[in-house]
Design an enzyme around this catalytic site. Structure first.
Site, PDB file in Angstrom:
ATOM      1  N   LYS A 122       0.841  -1.218   0.000  1.00  0.00           N
ATOM      2  CA  LYS A 122       0.000   0.000   0.000  1.00  0.00           C
ATOM      3  C   LYS A 122       0.864   1.252   0.000  1.00  0.00           C
ATOM      4  CE  LYS A 122      -0.613   1.968   3.490  1.00  0.00           C
ATOM      5  NZ  LYS A 122      -1.477   1.583   4.585  1.00  0.00           N
TER       6      LYS A 122
ATOM      7  N   HIS B 265      13.214  25.659  12.316  1.00  0.00           N
ATOM      8  CA  HIS B 265      12.627  26.551  11.327  1.00  0.00           C
ATOM      9  C   HIS B 265      13.344  26.432   9.992  1.00  0.00           C
ATOM     10  CE1 HIS B 265      10.176  29.897  10.133  1.00  0.00           C
ATOM     11  NE2 HIS B 265      11.238  30.484   9.623  1.00  0.00           N
TER      12      HIS B 265
ATOM     13  N   GLY C 298     -14.206  -2.861   6.200  1.00  0.00           N
ATOM     14  CA  GLY C 298     -13.782  -3.489   7.450  1.00  0.00           C
ATOM     15  C   GLY C 298     -13.168  -4.869   7.230  1.00  0.00           C
TER      16      GLY C 298
ATOM     17  N   THR D  80      -0.111  -3.368  12.635  1.00  0.00           N
ATOM     18  CA  THR D  80       1.078  -4.221  12.602  1.00  0.00           C
ATOM     19  C   THR D  80       2.017  -4.003  13.797  1.00  0.00           C
ATOM     20  OG1 THR D  80       0.993  -4.418  10.233  1.00  0.00           O
ATOM     21  CG2 THR D  80       3.140  -4.785  11.243  1.00  0.00           C
TER      22      THR D  80
HETATM   23  P1  NDP Z   1     -12.337   0.530   8.966  1.00  0.00           P
HETATM   24  O1  NDP Z   1     -13.038  -0.083  10.115  1.00  0.00           O
HETATM   25  O2  NDP Z   1     -11.289   1.534   9.156  1.00  0.00           O
HETATM   26  O3  NDP Z   1     -13.426   1.166   7.986  1.00  0.00           O
HETATM   27  C1  NDP Z   1     -14.528   0.429   7.517  1.00  0.00           C
HETATM   28  C2  NDP Z   1     -15.430   1.367   6.756  1.00  0.00           C
HETATM   29  O4  NDP Z   1     -16.453   0.642   6.133  1.00  0.00           O
HETATM   30  C3  NDP Z   1     -16.083   2.406   7.648  1.00  0.00           C
HETATM   31  O5  NDP Z   1     -16.091   3.635   6.974  1.00  0.00           O
HETATM   32  C4  NDP Z   1     -17.488   1.835   7.837  1.00  0.00           C
HETATM   33  O6  NDP Z   1     -18.464   2.815   8.036  1.00  0.00           O
HETATM   34  C5  NDP Z   1     -17.719   1.191   6.498  1.00  0.00           C
HETATM   35  N1  NDP Z   1     -18.685   0.098   6.562  1.00  0.00           N
HETATM   36  C6  NDP Z   1     -18.734  -0.907   7.452  1.00  0.00           C
HETATM   37  N2  NDP Z   1     -19.759  -1.728   7.197  1.00  0.00           N
HETATM   38  C7  NDP Z   1     -20.392  -1.231   6.117  1.00  0.00           C
HETATM   39  C8  NDP Z   1     -21.546  -1.621   5.384  1.00  0.00           C
HETATM   40  N3  NDP Z   1     -22.238  -2.713   5.693  1.00  0.00           N
HETATM   41  N4  NDP Z   1     -21.914  -0.868   4.334  1.00  0.00           N
HETATM   42  C9  NDP Z   1     -21.227   0.247   4.010  1.00  0.00           C
HETATM   43  N5  NDP Z   1     -20.126   0.672   4.670  1.00  0.00           N
HETATM   44  C10 NDP Z   1     -19.720  -0.067   5.713  1.00  0.00           C
HETATM   45  O7  NDP Z   1     -11.817  -0.731   8.122  1.00  0.00           O
HETATM   46  P2  NDP Z   1     -10.775  -0.859   6.944  1.00  0.00           P
HETATM   47  O8  NDP Z   1     -11.271  -2.014   6.144  1.00  0.00           O
HETATM   48  O9  NDP Z   1     -10.513   0.431   6.263  1.00  0.00           O
HETATM   49  O10 NDP Z   1      -9.445  -1.263   7.715  1.00  0.00           O
HETATM   50  C11 NDP Z   1      -9.477  -2.333   8.662  1.00  0.00           C
HETATM   51  C12 NDP Z   1      -8.465  -2.099   9.755  1.00  0.00           C
HETATM   52  O11 NDP Z   1      -7.167  -2.314   9.250  1.00  0.00           O
HETATM   53  C13 NDP Z   1      -8.424  -0.679  10.311  1.00  0.00           C
HETATM   54  O12 NDP Z   1      -9.370  -0.445  11.303  1.00  0.00           O
HETATM   55  C14 NDP Z   1      -7.025  -0.603  10.839  1.00  0.00           C
HETATM   56  O13 NDP Z   1      -7.022  -1.164  12.120  1.00  0.00           O
HETATM   57  C15 NDP Z   1      -6.250  -1.475   9.871  1.00  0.00           C
HETATM   58  N6  NDP Z   1      -5.544  -0.681   8.845  1.00  0.00           N
HETATM   59  C16 NDP Z   1      -4.590   0.210   9.224  1.00  0.00           C
HETATM   60  C17 NDP Z   1      -3.918   0.970   8.283  1.00  0.00           C
HETATM   61  C18 NDP Z   1      -2.883   1.942   8.721  1.00  0.00           C
HETATM   62  O14 NDP Z   1      -2.394   1.826   9.839  1.00  0.00           O
HETATM   63  N7  NDP Z   1      -2.533   2.931   7.895  1.00  0.00           N
HETATM   64  C19 NDP Z   1      -4.204   0.837   6.855  1.00  0.00           C
HETATM   65  C20 NDP Z   1      -5.233  -0.099   6.579  1.00  0.00           C
HETATM   66  C21 NDP Z   1      -5.871  -0.824   7.530  1.00  0.00           C
HETATM   67  P3  NDP Z   1     -18.763   3.434   9.489  1.00  0.00           P
HETATM   68  O15 NDP Z   1     -17.617   4.322   9.790  1.00  0.00           O
HETATM   69  O16 NDP Z   1     -20.029   4.186   9.306  1.00  0.00           O
HETATM   70  O17 NDP Z   1     -18.883   2.279  10.424  1.00  0.00           O
END
Ligand code: NDP
Length: 453
Positions: free
Chosen positions: A51, A435, A261, A310
């Site tokens: 990524k 700075h 998610g 991680t």
């Molecule tokens: P997140 O939990 O961050 O985001 C999931 C998103 O999907 C949210 O916006 C959520 O909405 C939405 N969502 C959930 N269910 C539905 C549904 N049924 N319909 C529509 N939208 C939905 O998960 P990610 O998959 O982005 O990442 C998973 C995890 O991986 C992260 O939480 C993090 O811990 C880790 N990660 C860390 C990274 C980093 O450190 N840079 C990079 C990538 C992943 P809502 O907010 O409304 O619930």
């Protein structure tokens, strides 16, 4: 001589599992590990590392544009997705080799194949049956998507890394880490990107100013951000995909990626059969030593109910191995874990958001600064940086730092030491700035933008 084949058997060779295995072996334990996919896990093979490489690649589009403001004439730049993916694959192969070397050099026996419990001390690992005094579950997680009609036509981040071509029109669903990162990647590389999110501002759970600024900046970058929006069904046609939105609109795209998610990978592990306690969402319940309800079975990383990052898995795996095999007392503490979202611009954050601080701490002072970063005074780019400190009024401790802008993750990594160490605002104030940097803002903010309580 132990009655078991191994002192420790680890199921899953990702970040947490490999770290635990190596450290335990270093303490003299006889360690085996099994992996059904490639050694390295999500982070190395299909997560953080590839990524970040794609984020670098996508950022060049703006870099070429910005260079003009500094006197550079640039040829129209051309981009090759297959070349990028080949280069990325070479680096992932190299890292996979490094991980294999780390295991071999530390004397850990690797078994290729899926692991599952036969009984609490016996694991089926590929075509072998092994016994172990201690077992560590480190199987991680996998993307999850809602079960809507046509979902089989969607991809997740797993597939996004290996697409043969860059889709010309792509929809990214979700407003979390992965959705914001991939919307930026595809957009920077030249795709037409629509991001579809059910909420009213991306990055739910983050500080409100982070959410506001990232939401504004995504739109400024040219991402068509559809808020309070959701897909009802996906239909495949001769020319691509038609997404039917719940509000009745439809959208033609070439690819739709769900980033809604991740769920723990516990399927077929045999946890329920041997009595390991899991939550309703499948995550394994552990204590501060990563121990499950069964005394000799432990779990670390995304398969547990803690912070899914991680470095956290590494820390949990290392602490587990030191405690169980190194005769040290290493409980894990998840307070003030810094994190980043590699959106464009990126986010760096540590500690309480303004809302959480109000809820959990009480009276706070909020220091806020929004400015155009120096680079963009000449590039002309309309992109801002936001920096924010949350200070607990009574103790004067800085309990939260939130940055959106260039280099935010690098800046916050350094300042996270101060927050973790409980430093007070006057320690920030008496630190001389460097700075001209953006980070000097964090040690020169003198008046609260607002005070609560
Ligand atoms: P997140 O939990 O961050 O985001 C999931 C998103 O999907 C949210 O916006 C959520 O909405 C939405 N969502 C959930 N269910 C539905 C549904 N049924 N319909 C529509 N939208 C939905 O998960 P990610 O998959 O982005 O990442 C998973 C995890 O991986 C992260 O939480 C993090 O811990 C880790 N990660 C860390 C990274 C980093 O450190 N840079 C990079 C990538 C992943 P809502 O907010 O409304 O619930």
């Amino acid at each position: 001589m132990s009655q078991y084949d191994f002192d420790l058997f680890v199921i899953g060779a990702g970040s947490g599992g490999v770290r635990a295995a190596r450290i335990a072996a270093g303490h003299g334990a006889r360690v085996g590990i099994c992996e059904e996919s490639r050694v390295g896990g999500t982070c190395v093979i299909r997560g953080c590392v590839p990524k970040k490489l794609l984020v670098y690649a996508s950022h060049f589009a703006e870099d070429f544009e910005d260079a003009r403001g500094f006197g550079w004439e640039t040829e129209p730049a051309r981009f090759s997705w297959p070349d990028l993916i080949r280069a990325k694959d070479r680096e992932i192969d190299r890292l996979n080799g490094v991980y294999l070397g780390l295991l071999a050099n530390s004397g850990v026996e690797l078994i290729n194949g899926r692991g599952s419990f036969i009984d609490p001390h016996t694991v089926q690992a590929g075509d072998r049956t092994v016994t172990a005094e201690h077992v560590l579950i480190a199987t991680g997680g996998t993307p999850w998507a809602p079960d809507i009609p046509g979902i089989e036509h969607a991809i997740t981040s797993n597939e996004a890394f290996d697409l043969e071509q860059l889709p010309a029109r792509v929809a990214v669903v979700g407003g979390g880490f992965i959705a914001c990162e991939f919307a930026g990647i595809f957009n920077g590389l030249g795709a037409d990107v629509t991001q579809i999110y059910r909420g009213d501002a991306v990055l739910r759970g983050f500080d409100q100013d982070v959410r506001r600024v990232v939401t504004e900046e995504l739109v400024k970058k040219g991402i068509d951000l559809k808020l309070e929006s959701d897909i009802a069904s996906i239909e495949k046609t001769a020319s691509g995909l038609v997404l039917s939105l719940r509000n009745g609109d439809s959208l033609d795209v070439d690819q739709v990626m769900y980033a809604t998610g991740r769920v723990p990978l516990v399927r077929d592990l045999g946890l329920r059969e041997i009595g390991v306690e899991v939550r309703a969402d499948g995550r394994i319940v552990v204590d501060e030593y990563s121990r499950t309800n069964i005394e000799h079975i432990y779990a670390v990383g995304d398969v547990t109910s803690r912070v899914n990052l991680t470095p956290v898995a590494l820390y949990e795996g290392h602490s587990f191995a030191d405690t169980v095999f190194g005769d040290k007392n290493r409980p894990v503490n998840h307070q003030f874990v810094p994190s980043a979202v590699f959106s464009q611009p990126p986010v760096g954050t540590v500690g309480y958001s303004e809302e959480d601080a109000l809820h959990h701490i009480g009276p706070i002072d909020v220091y806020l600064s929004e400015f155009r970063p120096m680079k963009h005074t000449l590039s002309g780019r309309d992109e801002k940086t936001m920096m924010k400190l949350i200070v607990e009024r009574e103790s004067q401790k800085v309990v939260g730092i939130h940055i959106v802008g260039l280099d935010a993750p690098e800046i916050v990594q350094g300042f996270a030491v101060a927050v973790k160490s409980g430093l007070t605002k006057d320690r920030f104030d008496c630190t001389i700035g460097i700075h001209p940097t953006a980070a000097e803002e964090l040690v020169t903010m003198r008046s609260p933008a607002r005070s609560h309580g």
